[in-house]
Write a protein that holds these residues in place. Structure first.
Motif, PDB file in Angstrom:
ATOM      1  N   ARG A 157       1.264   0.669  12.478  1.00  0.00           N
ATOM      2  CA  ARG A 157       1.837   1.989  12.760  1.00  0.00           C
ATOM      3  C   ARG A 157       2.163   2.674  11.443  1.00  0.00           C
ATOM      4  NH1 ARG A 157       4.603   2.091  18.603  1.00  0.00           N
ATOM      5  NH2 ARG A 157       4.302   4.302  18.157  1.00  0.00           N
ATOM      6  N   TYR A 173      -1.345   1.757   9.769  1.00  0.00           N
ATOM      7  CA  TYR A 173      -2.554   1.950  10.563  1.00  0.00           C
ATOM      8  C   TYR A 173      -3.800   2.011   9.678  1.00  0.00           C
ATOM      9  CZ  TYR A 173      -6.118   4.341  13.327  1.00  0.00           C
ATOM     10  OH  TYR A 173      -7.305   4.698  13.914  1.00  0.00           O
ATOM     11  N   GLY A 222       0.712   1.995  18.893  1.00  0.00           N
ATOM     12  CA  GLY A 222       1.166   2.803  20.016  1.00  0.00           C
ATOM     13  C   GLY A 222       0.067   3.215  20.968  1.00  0.00           C
ATOM     14  N   GLU A 223      -1.181   2.982  20.596  1.00  0.00           N
ATOM     15  CA  GLU A 223      -2.322   3.355  21.433  1.00  0.00           C
ATOM     16  C   GLU A 223      -2.800   2.218  22.335  1.00  0.00           C
ATOM     17  OE1 GLU A 223      -4.543   6.450  21.563  1.00  0.00           O
ATOM     18  OE2 GLU A 223      -2.424   6.893  21.314  1.00  0.00           O
ATOM     19  N   LEU A 231       9.744   2.183  12.446  1.00  0.00           N
ATOM     20  CA  LEU A 231       8.909   1.951  13.630  1.00  0.00           C
ATOM     21  C   LEU A 231       8.880   0.486  14.052  1.00  0.00           C
ATOM     22  CD1 LEU A 231       5.885   4.260  12.689  1.00  0.00           C
ATOM     23  CD2 LEU A 231       7.608   4.685  14.446  1.00  0.00           C
ATOM     24  N   LYS A 260       9.666  -0.340  17.801  1.00  0.00           N
ATOM     25  CA  LYS A 260       8.568   0.070  18.677  1.00  0.00           C
ATOM     26  C   LYS A 260       7.391  -0.890  18.536  1.00  0.00           C
ATOM     27  CE  LYS A 260       9.751   4.977  18.798  1.00  0.00           C
ATOM     28  NZ  LYS A 260      10.120   4.952  20.237  1.00  0.00           N
ATOM     29  N   LEU A 261       7.139  -1.339  17.308  1.00  0.00           N
ATOM     30  CA  LEU A 261       6.047  -2.288  17.093  1.00  0.00           C
ATOM     31  C   LEU A 261       6.319  -3.607  17.813  1.00  0.00           C
ATOM     32  CD1 LEU A 261       3.389  -2.951  15.603  1.00  0.00           C
ATOM     33  CD2 LEU A 261       4.778  -3.829  13.721  1.00  0.00           C
ATOM     34  N   ASN A 265       5.258  -3.352  21.249  1.00  0.00           N
ATOM     35  CA  ASN A 265       3.803  -3.458  21.345  1.00  0.00           C
ATOM     36  C   ASN A 265       3.357  -4.911  21.284  1.00  0.00           C
ATOM     37  OD1 ASN A 265       3.670  -0.632  19.109  1.00  0.00           O
ATOM     38  ND2 ASN A 265       3.541  -0.573  21.351  1.00  0.00           N
TER      39      ASN A 265
END
Length: 621
Positions: A484, A488, A512-513, A537, A540-541, A544
């Motif tokens: 991220r 990325y 995030g995809e 992030l 959030k990771l 995932n």
């Protein structure tokens, strides 16, 4: 891509040509050959498929079968990477016409089909599928009505469309080697009582440190005693002699098994060399980009980065930096796409090209396209490059040399790292010049860059752990890389390295995809490589990662020591680094991905330094 070596000497030229070809092996090739003028002033030629060692074997077989010495004082040699025509001995260079002309050629003759049709009508017979054979026939044709080989080549090149670097010899002018350059690099090595040509200075380092870099359209007439250069209009011109700072030993393997491994471990020093003379205490020296840099940077309203492959990924990282840290718009595009559309270039744009070699054909063409509208749009051009005197450096307003040293492995490592360092320095220089970066922020970035060699060294210490992890790829055909933010494009680079040298299909996605498609791929058979820095992030990771874990994915996570991702079940974690910042994090986390790809390739048994179908310097489209 294809490599050229040639020379006129006071000694047998064959060992020099063979050594030069070996030093060009890193460029990627599928066949090779040598042609020379023997003592009877006849052309002798040996060609072979495969490695240079196969050519040496073919030369010995030729000597035995022909009762020949196969030596001479003037000759040309070539490593070919197939473009027109499959890899085959009849398509290998040098190409000969009627035993009167021998030619080696890098580049592409775009109008070869129309020339070939004309030459067939004129009675010429073709023995290959290549575009190069029309060059040999054209030179032979004009030699019939010319006083010298030079004159014949000058006439012939006027009929060619496209790119070329040429080396030409003929028994009819048996003391001369003719070299010509348009759109493809070629250098002349200056010796004492001998002179040489090559597509890369590294080929000639055992015999000279002094070089002339031919410019666009130049044609050179070379003998043992002299080098005379003519421009595209046929006028004599002087080109400066440059002394290379490289040594013959600088491209040796040393204790390493492969050049890629050697170059991965050279990265701490490469960063030190790139920073040397570019920072002073806590500040970046803006003049590192050129004496006009500060005035140019003050006027910049946006950045446009053009690059290919690995260099493109470095540009993508820089996009985050420019927009997040100093709020300056930054656009990044693949050169091969940019050059074939009608891009909108705004006023006061800094047009940045990035290339390890400085000869990447698509990047160079994009620069030339922009230069046509440069004045009316107030565009400044800057190249970030590892090779002085390359085409990009000669055609750009501002130049930043990365000082990575020779990079022989086809899969770029230290060139990528030093490109990121260069872009971090550019970010700081532009930010300060425009008043968009505080002195405190600049100091933090500079101190982080000064710590970077140590951070890379620490990351390299995890090699044994990464080597063990690589075993899980032994029977795998696909892999997924996740990151991220700036991680990325680093994931993209990691995926590219894996597919380049291990031939495993690998894709990179923003973490995030996952729900937008890639999650469908996840099962126990696909390794998922994730980069987990301790940043905004991170949480959030981690969510995932749980999505991957719940579907049985085999995960390898490279994290910061403070990220606190736990190794459990199907998740293996490497604490790759610590105390990294926004600039140093993507550079540092790239190191374990390089090591992972290297050790997977060893397990797969692939050719690490010269992967199939690839070339180091892509000098044709």
């Amino acid at each position: 891509m294809c490599g050229i070596v040639g020379g006129v000497a006071e000694r047998n030229i064959v060992p020099i040509l063979l050594e030069g070809l070996k030093r060009l092996e890193y460029r990627g090739y599928d066949s090779s050959g040598i042609a020379l003028l023997n003592a009877n002033q006849e052309i002798e030629r040996v060609r072979s498929l495969g490695k240079i060692s196969a050519l040496e074997t073919s030369i010995e077989a030729y000597k035995r079968s022909e009762s020949a010495l196969f030596n001479g004082f003037i000759g040309i040699a070539h490593t070919r990477w197939a473009t027109h025509g499959v890899p085959a001995e009849n398509n290998a260079h040098p190409h000969i016409c009627n035993n009167q002309v021998a030619v080696v050629h890098n580049g592409i003759i775009e109008n070869y089909q129309s020339l070939k049709a004309e030459q067939i009508v004129e009675g010429y017979r073709f023995t290959s599928e290549t575009d190069t054979e029309v060059v040999a026939h054209a030179v032979h044709k004009f030699l019939q009505s010319s006083k010298t080989l030079l004159e014949a080549v000058q006439k012939a090149v006027k009929t060619f469309d496209g790119a070329y670097a040429l080396g030409v010899v003929s028994p009819q002018d048996n003391h001369h080697l003719i070299a010509a350059r348009k759109g493809s690099p070629l250098v002349i090595g200056i010796g004492i009582g001998e002179h040489f040509i090559a597509s890369d200075v590294s080929a000639l380092l055992p015999v000279t440190q002094n070089f002339i870099f031919l410019e666009e359209g130049d044609i050179a007439e070379i003998t043992r005693e002299s080098v005379v250069i003519y421009d595209i209009a046929g006028n004599k011109v002087e080109r400066p002699v440059k002394q290379s700072q490289l040594s013959a030993n600088s491209v040796e393997l040393g204790e390493h098994r492969h050049y890629m491994h050697k170059e991965i471990f050279e990265q701490p020093q490469a960063v030190i060399d790139t920073l040397e003379g570019r920072i002073s205490q806590d500040h970046v020296l803006v003049s590192s980009f050129g004496h006009q840099a500060e005035e140019i940077f003050k006027q910049v309203n946006q950045i446009q980065i053009i690059a290919c492959g690995t260099s493109y990924h470095s540009g993508l990282v820089a996009k985050y930096w420019f927009e997040d840290i100093i709020g300056l718009p930054c656009f990044v595009e693949v050169a091969s796409e940019y050059r074939y559309r009608n891009p909108v270039v705004l006023n006061n744009t800094l047009f940045v090209t990035i290339s390890q070699s400085g000869e990447t054909a698509d990047t160079l063409a994009a620069l030339q396209q922009v230069k046509k509208i440069k004045q009316e749009k107030n565009i400044a051009t800057l190249c970030i490059c590892n090779v002085p005197e390359s085409s990009l450096t000669r055609e750009s307003d501002l130049i930043f040399l990365t000082h990575a040293g020779p990079e022989i492995g086809v899969a770029s490592t230290k060139a990528f790292t030093t490109q990121l360092v260069a872009l971090a320095l550019l970010l700081t220089a532009v930010g300060r010049s425009k008043g968009l970066m505080t002195e405190k922020r600049e100091n933090i970035i500079v101190k982080g860059l000064q710590k970077l060699p140590g951070l890379i060294q620490k990351a390299l210490e995890h090699e044994d752990v990464i080597k063990e992890m690589a075993k899980c790829f032994a029977d795998r055909d696909s892999a997924l890389f996740l990151g991220r933010g700036t991680m990325y494009p680093i994931a993209m680079e990691g995926a590219l390295k894996l597919k380049e040298i291990s031939y495993i299909h690998a894709e990179a996605y923003p973490a995030g995809e996952l729900k937008h498609g890639p999650l469908a791929l996840i099962d126990e058979a696909i390794p998922v490589v994730t980069i987990a820095p301790n940043d905004d992030l991170l949480e959030k990771l981690k969510s995932n990662l749980q999505e991957v874990k719940a579907r049985g994915g085999q995960m390898i996570v490279f994290e910061d020591e403070k990220s606190n991702v736990d190794s459990e079940g199907n998740m293996r974690v490497v604490k790759a680094t610590s105390n990294v910042g926004r600039i140093t994090a993507p550079i540092t986390f790239n190191i374990p991905l390089q090591l992972l790809s290297y050790h997977v390739a060893l397990i797969k048994g692939t050719d690490v330094d010269q992967p199939r179908n690839l070339a180091k310097s892509v000098t044709v489209e």
